[in-house]
Design a protein around this motif. Sequence first.
Motif, short mmCIF file in Angstrom:
data_model
loop_
_atom_site.label_atom_id
_atom_site.label_comp_id
_atom_site.label_asym_id
_atom_site.label_seq_id
_atom_site.Cartn_x
_atom_site.Cartn_y
_atom_site.Cartn_z
N LEU A 1 0.83 -1.19 0.00
CA LEU A 1 0.00 0.00 0.00
C LEU A 1 0.87 1.26 0.00
O LEU A 1 0.41 2.35 -0.29
CB LEU A 1 -0.92 -0.01 1.23
N LEU A 2 2.15 1.07 0.32
CA LEU A 2 3.07 2.20 0.36
C LEU A 2 3.10 2.94 -0.97
O LEU A 2 3.19 4.16 -1.02
CB LEU A 2 4.50 1.72 0.64
N GLU A 3 3.05 2.18 -2.05
CA GLU A 3 3.23 2.82 -3.35
C GLU A 3 2.06 3.72 -3.72
O GLU A 3 2.12 4.41 -4.73
CB GLU A 3 3.47 1.77 -4.43
N GLU A 4 0.98 3.71 -2.91
CA GLU A 4 -0.11 4.65 -3.15
C GLU A 4 0.30 6.07 -2.79
O GLU A 4 -0.36 7.03 -3.16
CB GLU A 4 -1.35 4.26 -2.34
N MET B 1 7.29 7.57 -2.48
CA MET B 1 7.82 6.46 -1.69
C MET B 1 8.66 5.56 -2.60
O MET B 1 8.25 5.22 -3.71
CB MET B 1 6.67 5.62 -1.12
N ARG B 2 9.83 5.18 -2.10
CA ARG B 2 10.67 4.28 -2.88
C ARG B 2 11.02 3.08 -2.00
O ARG B 2 11.39 3.26 -0.84
CB ARG B 2 11.95 5.01 -3.31
N VAL B 3 10.84 1.89 -2.53
CA VAL B 3 11.05 0.68 -1.74
C VAL B 3 12.13 -0.16 -2.41
O VAL B 3 12.13 -0.33 -3.62
CB VAL B 3 9.75 -0.15 -1.66
N SER B 4 13.09 -0.68 -1.61
CA SER B 4 14.01 -1.66 -2.16
C SER B 4 14.08 -2.84 -1.19
O SER B 4 13.79 -2.70 -0.01
CB SER B 4 15.40 -1.06 -2.38
#
Lengths: 251, 331
Positions: free
Chosen positions: A54-57, A61-64
């Motif tokens: 849901l972070l990418e909403e 936000m950048r996730v690795s």
Amino acid sequence: MEATQIRIQDLNVWYGSQHILRNINAAIPARGITAIIGPSGCGKTTLLRSINRLLEETEGMRVSGQVLLGGVDIYRPGADVTAVRTRIGLLAPKPFPLPMSIYENVAYGPRIHGWHSGHLYEIVQRNLEAAGLWDEVKDRLRTPASRLSTGQQQRLCLARALAVEPQVLLCDEPTSALDPISAQGVESQLQRLKQDHTVVVVTHILRQARRLADNVMFMWLGELVEEGTAVQLFTSPNDPRTKAYLAGSIG
Amino acid sequence: MRRIAAKLFNPKSDRAGSDPRRSRRWWKRVALDKSAHYTMRLLTMATVGLVPLIAGALLWRAWPILATHRLTSLLFSQAWHPLRGEFGFLPFIMGTLWVTTVAMLLAVPPSLLTAIYLAEYAPVRVQRLANPVIDLLAGIPSVVYGVWGVLVIVPLVGNQILPFVSRHLGALALFRTDNPTGFGVLAGGAVLAVMIFPLIIAVAQDLIRAVPQGLREASLSLGATRWQTVKHVVLRRARAGVVAAVVLGCSRALGETMAVLMVVGNVPQIPRSIFDAAYPLPALIANNYGEMMSVPLYDAALLGSALVLLLVVLGFNVASRLAVMRLVGTN
């Protein structure tokens, strides 16, 4: 301890240039309740929301890193986000009933997935019972969900989340908007659900973590400081920061 | 900071009552406060009062025609022969309705989809680029749209769309016409549609954005796609707002004068097809007020048509407000 349901590997999250989660590595066991504790702003909610993508909403936000659900990375290229979110449900801090009737709220998930419309009534009943709401609403299923009290709405949201049959239920401070009696109701439903669901609860209420948790993860300033069984972590924490937090001298 | 606070709350330093200079200043402050209050109240009341004032003035000037002609004959007669004393508003009322309907049909679907895209899908970069440009559309003077309509839309309708449509769909009365010029309902509706785009987009976008993020997340975390979320949750919640946006666009379309009058043909007849010329109420008033005023009752008839226009728009606004209230009530 049972088999691992969710494994988090080298998870890093940035919001703009801000590094919010730093090298998180964790294993969340199948079934039971895992509590994520720590002071406000330490990244508990961010970690929780990274588990169902849901972070990418939130733009920026950048996730690795990887989050493995049953051994499969949910962040792999080509992963179906809707399938991930169907298997991993979310209960938000505040209840957000959808703008429709009580019945339609619970039926919404099965409907959008095109599941057996013939059995919808049974599905609705079963999940309202599982959320401990059935007896209070069975005579007014067609009234708008917004007419329910906040505590009832939160249990409705629980029933709604359960209706798509998730394996994992993420709860973000699920009782923070509720009065103590409603909160107790939600907690006891979570206790029952942990028999056949993996429940992850974010809370900053230590007492709640002590009541509910089988496993605990302690976070501090974007880092996962310590994880372990509730008994071990609450009675003999290894890290000095955990000790200090539990003793109430920091956070 | 703390020192200032201490000064403010220390009773010893507060000598408003005893110090005459302080007290004069105090009186000044109170006077200013009161006069600001009453000035603003007066201005607000004056603004609100304008509506009945305008309606009253129109009624007064239109009275000669209302007194001599039956209301039904004014509203439902097609005969517009000022020299013979026949004043039927029906062609103009129908012209207004035709042009507005075509404009709404052309404008509402694309502008709502644009609003949804900008509020729900577009990255911030695109929003920052698109919204100022859309706002700019709203700022273009009406007469410029009219010229653009004459130069681009009318030839397009007359030379391309009309031959094509009448070849393929000529059997339908809606597309049959003996007016080959391109000046008519479709051209007027198209120009109007472009003029109300920015209004509908801006209002609908704001109201869609006002839907709480938690509702979207609730739907998404059940595994709904973005479109499902928009369709079943966001739009359902923003329903009243979307209706309001459309109605606002419609009121604007009903009253728009200049651009429409330049492309719509201005023939006092009831249009039968989207290619027929029409003569909407605002165009009637703008074209004729100030001319032929020696004709008896002509002046009163024009102001009567202005009154009709005002009442149509007012009725529309009231109806929409009721609809919005009902929708909000059920949510």
